[in-house]
Scaffold this active site. Structure first.
Site, PDB file in Angstrom:
ATOM      1  N   THR A  47      15.464  60.398  64.267  1.00 52.75           N
ATOM      2  CA  THR A  47      15.898  61.525  63.437  1.00 52.75           C
ATOM      3  C   THR A  47      16.464  62.630  64.327  1.00 52.75           C
ATOM      4  O   THR A  47      16.144  62.703  65.522  1.00 52.75           O
ATOM      5  CB  THR A  47      14.739  62.048  62.572  1.00 52.75           C
ATOM      6  OG1 THR A  47      13.626  62.351  63.414  1.00 52.75           O
ATOM      7  CG2 THR A  47      14.326  61.012  61.542  1.00 52.75           C
ATOM      8  N   THR A  49      16.469  66.157  65.086  1.00 55.96           N
ATOM      9  CA  THR A  49      15.749  67.084  65.962  1.00 55.96           C
ATOM     10  C   THR A  49      14.853  66.340  66.936  1.00 55.96           C
ATOM     11  O   THR A  49      14.733  66.712  68.109  1.00 55.96           O
ATOM     12  CB  THR A  49      14.923  68.079  65.130  1.00 55.96           C
ATOM     13  OG1 THR A  49      15.798  68.804  64.262  1.00 55.96           O
ATOM     14  CG2 THR A  49      14.178  69.062  66.014  1.00 55.96           C
ATOM     15  N   CYS A  50      14.230  65.279  66.453  1.00 55.23           N
ATOM     16  CA  CYS A  50      13.329  64.490  67.302  1.00 55.23           C
ATOM     17  C   CYS A  50      14.072  63.881  68.485  1.00 55.23           C
ATOM     18  O   CYS A  50      13.566  63.850  69.613  1.00 55.23           O
ATOM     19  CB  CYS A  50      12.670  63.383  66.479  1.00 55.23           C
ATOM     20  SG  CYS A  50      11.821  63.987  65.000  1.00 55.23           S
ATOM     21  N   SER A  51      15.289  63.394  68.234  1.00 57.98           N
ATOM     22  CA  SER A  51      16.059  62.706  69.277  1.00 57.98           C
ATOM     23  C   SER A  51      16.829  63.653  70.177  1.00 57.98           C
ATOM     24  O   SER A  51      17.019  63.374  71.363  1.00 57.98           O
ATOM     25  CB  SER A  51      17.048  61.723  68.626  1.00 57.98           C
ATOM     26  OG  SER A  51      16.360  60.696  67.948  1.00 57.98           O
TER      27      SER A  51
END
Length: 250
Positions: A47, A49-51
């Site tokens: 996803t 923001t996570c990546s």
């Protein structure tokens, strides 16, 4: 209301993971017993923001954390092990251990399992981070409960401020190179000798050309080194940069 569980033990869970083509069980005892561990948890692998920010930030700060007494950094997500392994490979997150909480047992035990049905995700983790010592939670940073996917307090910088506000933050280094370039090899040797991690961008790879290099640096020769977004220049310029840093320290 999401509960801050500082002073409590982490949930006792066995994670099902795949390593070298085999199923393995990974217990919370293995991960936490006798260790100082940072955990950050997020809604999902791959996803945005996570990546782009959350995981890369902890990977970038890993050496600083370890210099300040942290043994391991764990990323927990309610995803299966195949997804987490693929994400780890795509992120090149060598400094982070990705933990597949596929059944959500750990996340539920932390009180952080939330509905993401509006996104078609089902049950996922709320975004948070924590510092765990010998299985006991010392500090938690829980994102505020508001719509969307807030990312304000669970980042690597906030965690480092808590652990050691005086710690030096890692420098962001980008190095443009060309295959077979001896000056590029010299620049990489200098960066490695100063224990500085770097992103290497090779010309003629992934669509990066001499014209690209000229556009971003004003030069067409390699290497071209950027530190914290500022152009240092070629290998001789990098050598002068390190000499100046040494003189300032002295």
């Amino acid at each position: 209301m999401l509960e801050n569980r500082e002073g409590q033990k982490v949930p006792n869970v066995v994670f099902r993971a795949r390593k070298d083509g085999e199923w393995v069980d990974v217990s919370t005892d293995q991960l936490f017993k006798g260790k100082t561990v940072i955990v950050f948890s997020l809604p999902g692998a791959f996803t945005p923001t996570c990546s782009s920010t959350h995981l890369p930030g902890y990977n970038e700060y890993a050496k600083v954390f370890k210099a300040n007494g942290v043994d391991d950094i764990l990323c927990v997500s309610v995803n299966d092990t195949f997804v987490m392994n693929a994400w780890a490979e795509s992120q090149e997150a060598d400094n982070i251990t990705l933990i597949p909480d596929g059944n959500g047992e750990f996340t539920d035990g932390m009180g952080m399992l939330v509905d993401k049905n509006d996104l078609g995700f089902g049950k996922r983790s709320w975004r948070y981070s924590m510092l765990v010592k010998d299985g006991t939670i010392e500090k938690m940073f829980i994102e505020p409960e508001k719509p969307g996917d807030p990312f304000e307090v669970s980042d690597a910088q906030t965690m480092l401020e808590y652990i050691n506000a005086e710690a030096r933050h890692p420098k962001r280094v980008t190095l443009f190179t060309k295959p077979g370039c001896p000056y590029c090899a010299k620049a990489k040797d200098m960066l490695e000798s100063h224990d500085m991690d770097y992103e290497e961008i090779s010309l003629n790879g992934n669509g990066v050309s001499t014209r690209t290099l000229l556009a971003v640096s004003g030069a067409s020769t390699t290497p071209q080194v950027f530190i914290d977004g500022m152009l240092v220049g070629g290998s001789d310029d990098l050598e002068a940069y390190f000499q100046k840093q040494t003189a300032q320290v002295g």
